[in-house]
Scaffold this active site. Structure first.
Site, mmCIF file in Angstrom:
data_model
loop_
_atom_site.group_PDB
_atom_site.id
_atom_site.type_symbol
_atom_site.label_atom_id
_atom_site.label_comp_id
_atom_site.label_asym_id
_atom_site.label_seq_id
_atom_site.Cartn_x
_atom_site.Cartn_y
_atom_site.Cartn_z
ATOM 1 N N TYR A 143 -0.315 6.727 5.171
ATOM 2 C CA TYR A 143 -0.717 5.794 4.105
ATOM 3 C C TYR A 143 -0.135 4.425 4.419
ATOM 4 O O TYR A 143 1.051 4.317 4.759
ATOM 5 C CB TYR A 143 -0.181 6.293 2.768
ATOM 6 N N ASP A 238 4.391 1.111 10.544
ATOM 7 C CA ASP A 238 4.532 0.984 9.103
ATOM 8 C C ASP A 238 5.842 1.662 8.711
ATOM 9 O O ASP A 238 5.921 2.883 8.637
ATOM 10 C CB ASP A 238 3.345 1.620 8.382
ATOM 11 N N LYS A 271 9.823 -1.146 0.093
ATOM 12 C CA LYS A 271 10.716 -0.168 -0.544
ATOM 13 C C LYS A 271 12.207 -0.564 -0.455
ATOM 14 O O LYS A 271 12.628 -1.405 -1.229
ATOM 15 C CB LYS A 271 10.395 1.232 -0.035
HETATM 16 C C1 LIG Z 1 4.724 3.027 -0.163
HETATM 17 C C2 LIG Z 1 4.053 2.773 1.132
HETATM 18 C C3 LIG Z 1 3.149 1.719 1.306
HETATM 19 C C4 LIG Z 1 2.640 0.884 0.158
HETATM 20 O O1 LIG Z 1 3.648 0.150 -0.464
HETATM 21 P P1 LIG Z 1 3.401 -0.378 -1.965
HETATM 22 O O2 LIG Z 1 4.601 -1.223 -2.227
HETATM 23 O O3 LIG Z 1 3.299 0.845 -2.804
HETATM 24 O O4 LIG Z 1 2.134 -1.151 -1.951
HETATM 25 C C5 LIG Z 1 2.677 1.462 2.572
HETATM 26 N N1 LIG Z 1 3.056 2.203 3.623
HETATM 27 C C6 LIG Z 1 3.914 3.236 3.495
HETATM 28 C C7 LIG Z 1 4.317 4.000 4.700
HETATM 29 C C8 LIG Z 1 4.420 3.561 2.236
HETATM 30 O O5 LIG Z 1 5.229 4.615 2.125
#
Ligand SMILES: *Cc1c(COP(=O)(O)O)cnc(C)c1O
Length: 434
Positions: A143, A238, A271
């Protein structure tokens, strides 16, 4: 006794679609009533009925210090007194950029944004702008936020372009997104063979936390790096979830220990760097980042980007996790949890497997760790739901879906771990009986 969680949920459902502002909070996968959080402190939160839960979600990762850490609270309170937002640069943005550049050697420059979605979306645009190419590779089960081009699942057949996973995303918008199976080197090579010269970037969660917890194998990661380099595509990590969470230098520091000289080209962060406030970032080498406006032709902007309260929260959080021994202690605690869960499952003869890195963990009601999304989803959902509700009844809050990772914070004590394992042992025994 009235159930305040239920009352609030009923009210919320009339006002907010599904009663929640982000879908997984709605408990649709596991059933039952979401817990509305009243307040949190350390490793615990209290729901609207006043019941205490040991929190293994921690806002889905950001709360690595636990809730209400005194140094972070003080920094946020102080920053708030000086103003919430200016739409003009501040010193703390420079300090946070410096801290990120110091901790992550693959990054020379960063841009701060407000969410991981924004950071991921901007990274794709920048990769396309910097390479002059259209196509991107992503992996099923990873994601990267909810940007249109990334809401896509594998089509039928190998290495095909994907289908949108959301209504409102026209197929044309995902026609340049290739969706491959995680840890599948054969598919990866075929995709580069067919489209190598058109691929702007390969985006990957190096340790995937959005299909529970699945590591990219070392040979697979090596091949991702080699093929990107060979074809002039950018390797984008990511690390919104793994950054400053699995290790101080993120998952890329873990792979750099296993693959000499390893570095991604671009990094998406979020995060933990916001410490619970809306803050995210993306970074890369100077030549790539200088393609961004106002220096270069790739447009990107944000009214609240680099927000002064959020940067104070992020800086105070990073200051704590940089202290010597922080990650050693967090890793040991997390390891104690997963080892305890594994032993409890073994004791009840429940098929079970675990993995963890730093303060992030995953467990599966499967005898062996899965390597990709389809294998994760082969887990027994019904048994997971029984486990989830069994733990919830006993005041242990894990993610309400089997495809989500878990998080331990520095505030979790050995006693919390012991209580969690004891609760899990009871639930495993009842699972084993039927
Ligand atoms: C949480 C997450 C996102 C999205 O971040 P948001 O602040 O919720 O938009 C993107 N990539 C990864 C790997 C994530 O865990």
């Amino acid at each position: 006794m009235t159930d305040r969680n239920l009352e609030l949920f009923e009210r919320a459902k009339r006002l907010i679609p599904g009663g929640v502002n982000s879908p997984v909070r709605a408990f649709r996968a596991v059933g039952g009533t979401p817990r509305f959080v009243q307040r949190a402190q350390g490793a615990y939160f209290w729901d609207a009925n006043g019941k205490r839960h040991i929190d293994y979600i921690g806002s889905w990762g950001p709360m690595i210090l636990g809730h209400g850490h005194p140094a972070v609270l003080e920094a946020v309170q102080k920053a708030a007194l000086d103003g919430f937002s200016f739409g003009a640069p501040t010193e703390r943005e420079v300090e946070l950029a410096q801290a990120i550049v110091d901790l992550v050697p693959s990054i020379d420059m960063v841009r701060l944004v407000s969410s991981g979605t924004e950071a991921g979306m901007s990274t794709i645009r920048l990769a396309r702008g910097a390479t002059g190419r259209k196509k991107i590779i992503k992996f099923e089960g990873c994601y990267h936020g909810h940007a249109d081009a990334l809401l896509v699942k594998a089509g039928s057949g190998l290495a095909t372009f994907g289908n949108p996973t959301s209504a409102g995303v026209p197929p044309e918008v995902v026609q340049h997104t290739l969706v491959l199976e995680y840890n599948n080197i054969v598919q990866l090579e075929a995709a580069f063979d067919a489209h190598g010269a058109d691929i702007a970037c390969l985006m990957i969660e190096p340790i995937a936390g959005n299909m529970n917890f699945v590591r990219a194998s070392v040979p697979f990661m090596k091949r991702c790096r080699e093929l990107c380099t060979q074809h002039g595509a950018l390797l984008a990590f990511d690390e919104v979830m793994t950054g400053f969470r699995v290790a101080l230098g993120g998952a890329q520091s873990v792979y750099a220990r296993l693959i000499p000289g390893f570095e991604p080209d671009m990094t998406v962060m979020g995060k933990v760097i916001g410490g619970g406030m809306p803050l995210a970032a993306f970074g890369a080498k100077r030549a790539v980042m200088e393609q961004l406006a106002p220096l270069g032709p790739v447009y990107q902007a944000g009214t609240l980007s680099g927000n002064p309260v959020a940067t104070a929260c992020g800086l105070a959080t990073l200051a704590e996790i940089r202290k010597p021994g922080f990650f050693e202690a967090l890793s040991a605690r997390t390891r104690a949890l997963v080892d305890g869960l594994q032993a409890a499952a073994n004791g009840a003869r429940v098929p079970f497997s675990v993995d963890c890195e730093g303060g992030m963990f995953g467990f599966f009601l499967l005898p062996e760790l899965p390597q990709h999304y389809q294998a994760v989803m082969a887990s027994d959902g019904q048994r997971f739901n029984q486990l989830f509700h069994g733990l919830l009844d006993r005041g242990v809050y894990i993610a309400p879906a089997l495809y989500e990772a878990g998080f331990v914070s520095a505030a979790h004590t050995q006693a919390d771990i012991d209580d969690t394992v004891a609760a899990a042992a009871e639930v495993f025994r009842s699972l084993a009986q039927g």
